[in-house]
Design an enzyme around this catalytic site. Structure first.
Site, short mmCIF file in Angstrom:
data_model
loop_
_atom_site.label_atom_id
_atom_site.label_comp_id
_atom_site.label_asym_id
_atom_site.label_seq_id
_atom_site.Cartn_x
_atom_site.Cartn_y
_atom_site.Cartn_z
N SER A 8 0.84 -1.15 0.03
CA SER A 8 -0.10 0.15 -0.14
C SER A 8 0.83 1.27 0.07
CB SER A 8 -0.76 -0.03 1.17
OG SER A 8 -2.07 1.06 1.11
N LYS A 22 -0.55 7.58 0.41
CA LYS A 22 -1.61 8.09 -0.12
C LYS A 22 -3.19 7.49 0.38
CE LYS A 22 0.98 10.07 -3.96
NZ LYS A 22 2.39 9.90 -3.19
N LEU A 34 12.54 5.94 -4.08
CA LEU A 34 13.64 6.94 -4.94
C LEU A 34 13.80 6.04 -6.34
CD1 LEU A 34 16.08 7.48 -2.17
CD2 LEU A 34 14.84 9.08 -3.22
N SER A 66 9.45 4.24 -11.12
CA SER A 66 8.77 5.05 -12.50
C SER A 66 7.83 6.35 -11.90
CB SER A 66 7.95 3.81 -12.89
OG SER A 66 7.28 4.25 -14.09
N GLU A 86 -3.98 17.15 -4.47
CA GLU A 86 -2.39 16.94 -4.10
C GLU A 86 -2.46 17.54 -2.70
OE1 GLU A 86 2.12 17.31 -5.53
OE2 GLU A 86 0.51 18.71 -6.51
#
Length: 217
Positions: free
Chosen positions: A7, A10, A49, A52, A149
């Site tokens: 998970s 977010k 880091l 994609s 965001e």
């Protein structure tokens, strides 16, 4: 015998469709764990880091092409972890025993995206172009937050808390997950998918934030 749901931060009070999908994945896994012999677990963590779509990969490409670096807001912060570290800790979490099988990986402190952008410019041998240095090489453009965001992410809800495990980098999440009627959920998803009703997802997102699950008695 084991099922690990990877998970993300977010999933906490989701404000995007991606976060919402991860949130419902957690709820679905939680429901299956109550009535299955399979050992289900949920592992939640932040940004990886060089993955994609990673902001560092985007910055790297912008610097290589001598383009301005785009940052949404000077105050934006995010958690970061290396690919190797994330993979290793996910595997190790599956070996931990106990009933509460919802885990958070230790991400350390959230880092300023704006400061990371400045540091990457410097590390690549360039200077920051701004009002005090108009002849600099690369500027940082503030583009504004996108819809949904957040300035900062959360790894667990405000009502939750973390519990230690035998691994110093892995904690258990002690938070109340809403109960979910899986049959009702899948019926509603199929119905709204066939109608291409994207607004339905926005309604789900609002309910998940308000903890008001009228669709899933």
């Amino acid at each position: 015998k084991q099922f690990v749901n990877v998970s993300t931060d977010k999933a906490v009070a989701p404000t995007t469709i991606m976060g919402l999908s991860k949130f419902f994945c957690e709820l679905i896994v939680n429901e299956f764990s109550k009535k299955s012999d399979i050992e289900f677990s949920i592992v939640r963590f932040g940004n990886v880091l060089k993955s994609s779509g990673s902001v560092l990969t985007i910055f790297d490409n912008q610097i290589k092409n001598h383009q301005p670096i785009t940052v949404t807001d000077k105050k934006v912060k995010r958690f970061f972890m290396s690919v190797d570290e994330a993979v290793s800790l996910i595997i190790q979490s599956s070996a931990l025993k106990g009933k509460n099988r919802r885990f958070i990986l230790d991400m350390g402190e959230q880092l300023s995206i704006y400061e990371i952008a400045k540091k990457m410019i410097s590390l690549n041998g360039f200077s920051l172009k701004n009002k005090s240095n108009p002849k600099g090489d690369i500027e940082i453009k503030i583009t504004g937050l996108q819809k949904g965001e957040k300035l900062e992410e959360e790894l667990f809800s405000m009502s939750g808390k973390l519990l230690k495990t035998e691994h110093p980098m892995i904690s258990k999440i002690d938070e109340e997950l809403p109960r979910l009627n899986l049959e009702n959920l899948f019926e509603l998803l199929n119905e709204n998918y066939s109608k291409n009703n994207v607004d339905f997802l926005s309604q789900l997102m609002k309910q998940s934030t308000d903890n008001d699950f009228e669709y899933f008695p």
